[in-house]
Structures are given as C-alpha cells and as structure tokens.
Design a protein around this motif. Structure first.
Motif, short mmCIF file in Angstrom:
data_model
loop_
_atom_site.label_atom_id
_atom_site.label_comp_id
_atom_site.label_asym_id
_atom_site.label_seq_id
_atom_site.Cartn_x
_atom_site.Cartn_y
_atom_site.Cartn_z
N THR A 17 0.84 -1.20 0.00
CA THR A 17 0.00 0.00 0.00
C THR A 17 0.87 1.25 0.00
OG1 THR A 17 -1.67 -1.20 1.26
CG2 THR A 17 -1.85 1.19 1.23
N TRP A 21 1.23 4.27 -2.95
CA TRP A 21 1.12 5.70 -2.68
C TRP A 21 2.37 6.44 -3.13
CZ3 TRP A 21 -2.92 8.52 -2.12
CH2 TRP A 21 -4.08 7.98 -1.58
N ALA A 48 0.75 5.07 5.25
CA ALA A 48 0.40 3.70 4.86
C ALA A 48 1.48 2.71 5.25
CB ALA A 48 0.15 3.63 3.35
N ALA A 90 -10.34 5.65 -1.65
CA ALA A 90 -11.00 5.43 -0.36
C ALA A 90 -11.90 4.20 -0.42
CB ALA A 90 -11.81 6.66 0.03
N HIS A 93 -9.80 1.19 0.08
CA HIS A 93 -9.43 1.00 1.48
C HIS A 93 -10.62 0.49 2.30
CE1 HIS A 93 -5.32 2.35 1.63
NE2 HIS A 93 -5.61 3.47 0.99
N ALA A 96 -11.01 -3.20 1.55
CA ALA A 96 -9.99 -3.96 2.28
C ALA A 96 -10.35 -4.04 3.76
CB ALA A 96 -8.62 -3.31 2.10
N ALA A 97 -10.86 -2.96 4.31
CA ALA A 97 -11.27 -2.95 5.72
C ALA A 97 -12.42 -3.93 5.95
CB ALA A 97 -11.68 -1.55 6.15
N GLN A 112 -7.10 0.54 10.49
CA GLN A 112 -6.05 1.32 9.83
C GLN A 112 -6.46 1.65 8.39
OE1 GLN A 112 -3.84 2.49 11.92
NE2 GLN A 112 -4.83 1.13 13.38
N HIS A 113 -7.11 0.72 7.72
CA HIS A 113 -7.59 1.00 6.36
C HIS A 113 -8.68 2.08 6.37
CE1 HIS A 113 -5.51 -1.46 3.45
NE2 HIS A 113 -5.51 -2.46 4.32
N LEU A 116 -6.87 5.30 6.62
CA LEU A 116 -6.29 5.61 5.31
C LEU A 116 -7.37 6.10 4.34
CD1 LEU A 116 -3.80 2.65 5.08
CD2 LEU A 116 -3.17 5.06 5.03
N ALA A 117 -8.54 5.48 4.39
CA ALA A 117 -9.63 5.89 3.51
C ALA A 117 -10.07 7.32 3.81
CB ALA A 117 -10.82 4.94 3.66
#
Length: 153
Positions: A17, A21, A48, A90, A93, A96-97, A112-113, A116-117
């Motif tokens: 990730t 970025w 990330a 987003a 993310h 993934a979350a 954490q995702h 990040l989103a």
C-alpha cells in the motif's frame, strides 16, 4: 502495541500500500500542476507504511494558522482530487477494511484502512502525526475556541 502492529502491518501487505502511494506521488510530481497531490501522496505513503500510533490532522489545527493547503486553494485541490482519485482510493481502502473485519484478528488492520480511507478522500492540507500530538492539538484548538466564545459573550 504500535510497534508490533506496524511490524505485522508491513509483513502482511502494508508495504505494498505504501509503495503504491509512493508511485502515485512520483507520477503526480512529474508535472508542476500535480505537485500538491504528489506531496499529499508522499504523506499518505508514510502513513500507509506505519499507520499504528499515527493519525491525520489538519495543519491548521496542528499549527494554529491557515496555509495554502488549508485555505481555498487546498479546498479546490481536494475537490479535484476527490473526483479524480480520492473516492476510488477510499473505496478500495473500505473494501480492504470490510474484508479484514470478517475476522477478529483483522479488526485492528481494518481500522487502519478506515483511517487511510478518510485521509485518501481529502489529503491536501493534512499531515500525519503521533496520536498524542493530534489529540493535544485538538485540545488546544478547543480551548482557544472556548476562550474566544467566552470573550465574545
């Protein structure tokens, strides 16, 4: 706990990730127009890579004054970013979350995702700091706001 979380994050794919970025930041910086988004991508890459124990905060809240990224130009840059990339990144993310949240072990990584989103939606004008620094900046901002309201009354 943050150290262990960051080590596990890196082992189980956080490095990928962060690498994405970083690559997006380099691509954005290839043109002068993309520099604000490139800088935001580099901030995201650092976040990330090691998200545990850190959070994003507006530079205005952190430093107590507006700058180019926290004013109207930053808002316009964030609007362009949101339409072209932010929403989609987003969404990735969040997906993934959702996948990580299916297991109890994955819950901290899912959170954490989500962080990040949130930053991926509107990254210009924000920076990443330790959680304690962000909390203290918010407390200071709230105290200043309270004092201002008392003086206005």
């Amino acid at each position: 706990m943050s150290v262990i979380g960051n080590i596990l994050w890196i082992i189980f794919g956080g490095w990928f990730t962060a690498l994405l970025w970083l690559l997006f930041g380099i691509l954005a910086c290839l043109s002068i127009v993309g520099l604000p988004w490139g800088r935001a991508c580099f901030v995201m890459a650092g976040f990330a890579f090691m998200p545990f124990g850190y959070e994003s905060v507006s530079r205005e809240v952190l430093y107590g004054k507006k700058d180019l990224g926290t004013g109207l130009p930053g808002m316009l840059g964030n609007a362009v970013w949101f339409v072209l990339a932010g929403f989609w990144i987003a969404l990735g993310h969040v997906a993934a979350a959702a996948a990580l949240a299916l297991t109890i072990v994955g819950l901290p990584f899912a959170w954490q995702h989500i962080k990040l989103a949130e930053l991926a939606l509107f990254p210009i004008g924000k920076t990443v700091v330790p959680c304690e620094t962000a909390a203290e900046a918010r407390r200071r901002r709230a105290a200043e706001d309270l004092n201002r309201r008392r003086n206005d009354a």
